[in-house]
Design an enzyme around this catalytic site. Structure first.
Site, PDB file in Angstrom:
ATOM      1  N   TRP A   1       0.857  -1.210   0.000  1.00 29.79           N
ATOM      2  CA  TRP A   1       0.000   0.000   0.000  1.00 29.79           C
ATOM      3  C   TRP A   1       0.883   1.246   0.000  1.00 29.79           C
ATOM      4  O   TRP A   1       1.915   1.273   0.650  1.00 29.79           O
ATOM      5  CB  TRP A   1      -0.877   0.021   1.249  1.00 29.79           C
ATOM      6  CG  TRP A   1      -2.263  -0.503   1.068  1.00 29.79           C
ATOM      7  CD1 TRP A   1      -2.629  -1.795   0.858  1.00 29.79           C
ATOM      8  CD2 TRP A   1      -3.471   0.257   1.086  1.00 29.79           C
ATOM      9  NE1 TRP A   1      -3.994  -1.895   0.750  1.00 29.79           N
ATOM     10  CE2 TRP A   1      -4.543  -0.632   0.883  1.00 29.79           C
ATOM     11  CE3 TRP A   1      -3.764   1.611   1.250  1.00 29.79           C
ATOM     12  CZ2 TRP A   1      -5.860  -0.235   0.850  1.00 29.79           C
ATOM     13  CZ3 TRP A   1      -5.085   2.028   1.227  1.00 29.79           C
ATOM     14  CH2 TRP A   1      -6.115   1.098   1.016  1.00 29.79           C
TER      15      TRP A   1
ATOM     16  N   SER B   1      -0.089  -3.227   5.594  1.00 28.61           N
ATOM     17  CA  SER B   1       0.588  -3.217   6.893  1.00 28.61           C
ATOM     18  C   SER B   1      -0.022  -4.203   7.883  1.00 28.61           C
ATOM     19  O   SER B   1       0.665  -4.716   8.761  1.00 28.61           O
ATOM     20  CB  SER B   1       0.547  -1.808   7.483  1.00 28.61           C
ATOM     21  OG  SER B   1       1.292  -0.924   6.671  1.00 28.61           O
TER      22      SER B   1
ATOM     23  N   HIS C   1     -10.489   3.049  10.103  1.00 30.92           N
ATOM     24  CA  HIS C   1      -9.650   1.923   9.660  1.00 30.92           C
ATOM     25  C   HIS C   1      -8.193   2.171  10.036  1.00 30.92           C
ATOM     26  O   HIS C   1      -7.496   1.287  10.526  1.00 30.92           O
ATOM     27  CB  HIS C   1      -9.793   1.778   8.138  1.00 30.92           C
ATOM     28  CG  HIS C   1      -9.419   0.443   7.631  1.00 30.92           C
ATOM     29  ND1 HIS C   1      -8.758   0.256   6.448  1.00 30.92           N
ATOM     30  CD2 HIS C   1      -9.600  -0.792   8.134  1.00 30.92           C
ATOM     31  CE1 HIS C   1      -8.548  -1.031   6.255  1.00 30.92           C
ATOM     32  NE2 HIS C   1      -9.059  -1.692   7.254  1.00 30.92           N
TER      33      HIS C   1
ATOM     34  N   ARG D   1       8.507  11.988   5.337  1.00 29.99           N
ATOM     35  CA  ARG D   1       9.213  10.984   6.174  1.00 29.99           C
ATOM     36  C   ARG D   1       9.895   9.913   5.326  1.00 29.99           C
ATOM     37  O   ARG D   1      10.482   8.982   5.838  1.00 29.99           O
ATOM     38  CB  ARG D   1       8.255  10.402   7.209  1.00 29.99           C
ATOM     39  CG  ARG D   1       7.999  11.385   8.346  1.00 29.99           C
ATOM     40  CD  ARG D   1       6.667  11.212   9.038  1.00 29.99           C
ATOM     41  NE  ARG D   1       6.476  12.246  10.054  1.00 29.99           N
ATOM     42  CZ  ARG D   1       6.144  13.500   9.770  1.00 29.99           C
ATOM     43  NH1 ARG D   1       5.942  13.890   8.507  1.00 29.99           N
ATOM     44  NH2 ARG D   1       6.029  14.411  10.732  1.00 29.99           N
TER      45      ARG D   1
HETATM   46  N1  LIG Z   1      -5.253   1.699   4.171  1.00 27.80           N
HETATM   47  C1  LIG Z   1      -4.015   1.099   4.261  1.00 27.80           C
HETATM   48  C2  LIG Z   1      -3.876  -0.277   4.338  1.00 27.80           C
HETATM   49  N2  LIG Z   1      -4.977  -1.084   4.319  1.00 27.80           N
HETATM   50  C3  LIG Z   1      -4.895  -2.497   4.009  1.00 27.80           C
HETATM   51  C4  LIG Z   1      -4.591  -3.353   5.241  1.00 27.80           C
HETATM   52  O1  LIG Z   1      -3.258  -3.159   5.696  1.00 27.80           O
HETATM   53  C5  LIG Z   1      -4.750  -4.839   4.898  1.00 27.80           C
HETATM   54  O2  LIG Z   1      -3.867  -5.177   3.849  1.00 27.80           O
HETATM   55  C6  LIG Z   1      -6.170  -5.182   4.479  1.00 27.80           C
HETATM   56  O3  LIG Z   1      -7.078  -4.704   5.460  1.00 27.80           O
HETATM   57  C7  LIG Z   1      -6.356  -6.689   4.286  1.00 27.80           C
HETATM   58  O4  LIG Z   1      -6.063  -7.378   5.485  1.00 27.80           O
HETATM   59  N3  LIG Z   1      -2.646  -0.829   4.462  1.00 27.80           N
HETATM   60  C8  LIG Z   1      -1.511  -0.037   4.482  1.00 27.80           C
HETATM   61  O5  LIG Z   1      -0.385  -0.559   4.579  1.00 27.80           O
HETATM   62  N4  LIG Z   1      -1.646   1.325   4.397  1.00 27.80           N
HETATM   63  C9  LIG Z   1      -2.855   1.922   4.291  1.00 27.80           C
HETATM   64  O6  LIG Z   1      -2.940   3.182   4.234  1.00 27.80           O
HETATM   65  C1  LIG Z   2      -5.275   3.347   6.649  1.00 25.62           C
HETATM   66  C2  LIG Z   2      -6.475   3.011   5.855  1.00 25.62           C
HETATM   67  O1  LIG Z   2      -6.973   1.912   5.863  1.00 25.62           O
HETATM   68  C3  LIG Z   2      -7.150   4.125   5.122  1.00 25.62           C
HETATM   69  O2  LIG Z   2      -6.250   4.626   4.158  1.00 25.62           O
HETATM   70  C4  LIG Z   2      -8.418   3.671   4.442  1.00 25.62           C
HETATM   71  O3  LIG Z   2      -9.111   4.842   4.058  1.00 25.62           O
HETATM   72  P1  LIG Z   2     -10.645   5.027   4.537  1.00 25.62           P
HETATM   73  O4  LIG Z   2     -10.616   5.162   6.044  1.00 25.62           O
HETATM   74  O5  LIG Z   2     -11.122   6.312   3.875  1.00 25.62           O
HETATM   75  O6  LIG Z   2     -11.417   3.811   4.084  1.00 25.62           O
END
Ligand SMILES: Nc1c(NC[C@H](O)[C@H](O)[C@H](O)CO)[nH]c(=O)[nH]c1=O
Ligand SMILES: CC(=O)[C@@H](O)COP(=O)(O)O
Length: 201
Positions: free
Chosen positions: A26, A60, A122, A161
């Site tokens: 991601w 992550s 999330h 960063r």
């Molecule tokens: N929104 C972000 C994610 N979301 C995906 C989750 O980490 C995971 O892969 C999914 O929920 C399936 O289990 N991951 C990131 O690394 N960064 C983000 O901003």
């Molecule tokens: C860290 C996340 O999962 C985030 O980027 C997902 O975005 P949203 O909260 O608008 O679904």
């Protein structure tokens, strides 16, 4: 007044260390810069390219399990005491091409991911669970797991960063700090496990 913020890293010799980098995909442009920064410092610290393994996962949230299984797998494939965990023994080694078999367990793992806050909770749930889980992996396994997960509220925070900031503030590539931390903690843990407490200059 310049900021006092930041790691005060020490020089350590990584020439006989084996390091794994596990990264999410991601926000990949930022992840790629962080991985490159960590790699650069690992190599500058003397870690040989053949002793650096890079693996990726979707996001992550998958980092803790990946780190745990990679640490366990490296112990089994190098004939560690847990060799019988998956039924492998010295007489019955895993049927994997030699090139894929690590010659020794990993001395440290760098877990890299980039979380960017969205519109829902999330972000908070992943950030909290991943940070606690990565800490548990390192305490359970005794292998340093360097926390390389950016938890940014905006894209610009993430870019800065990774040293990719816009305008005059390019920022600092935190991946470099994580590479140095991996070499230091791997060296410390190896010495401490042998009862060696070397005075630091
Ligand atoms: N929104 C972000 C994610 N979301 C995906 C989750 O980490 C995971 O892969 C999914 O929920 C399936 O289990 N991951 C990131 O690394 N960064 C983000 O901003
Ligand atoms: C860290 C996340 O999962 C985030 O980027 C997902 O975005 P949203 O909260 O608008 O679904």
């Amino acid at each position: 007044m310049s900021s006092i913020k930041g790691p005060a890293t020490n020089e350590h010799d990584g020439s006989n260390l084996r390091i794994a980098i596990v990264h999410a995909r991601w926000n990949k442009p930022v992840v790629d810069a962080l991985v490159a920064g960590a790699l650069a410092k690992l190599r500058l610290s003397g870690v040989e390219a053949c002793n650096i393994v890079i693996q990726s996962v979707p996001g992550s949230f998958e980092l803790p399990l990946a780190c745990s299984r990679i640490i366990t797998g490296s112990r089994i494939q190098s004939g560690g005491s847990s060799g019988d965990l998956l039924g492998f023994t010295s007489a019955n080694p895993p049927s994997v091409a030699d090139s894929a078999l690590p010659s020794a367990p990993f001395d440290a793992v760098i877990a890299i991911g980039v979380l960017i806050k969205g519109a829902t909770m999330h972000f908070e749930y992943i950030s909290d669970s991943v940070s606690h889980a990565l800490m548990k992996v390192q305490l359970d396994t005794g292998v340093p797991v360097i926390f390389g997960v950016l938890t940014a509220l905006t894209e610009e925070q993430a870019l800065e960063r990774a040293g990719m900031g816009g305008g005059s503030n390019k920022g600092h590539n935190h991946g470099e700090d994580w590479g140095l931390a991996a070499v230091e903690m791997a060296t410390h843990c190896r010495n401490w496990s042998q009862g060696r407490f070397i005075e630091e200059t």
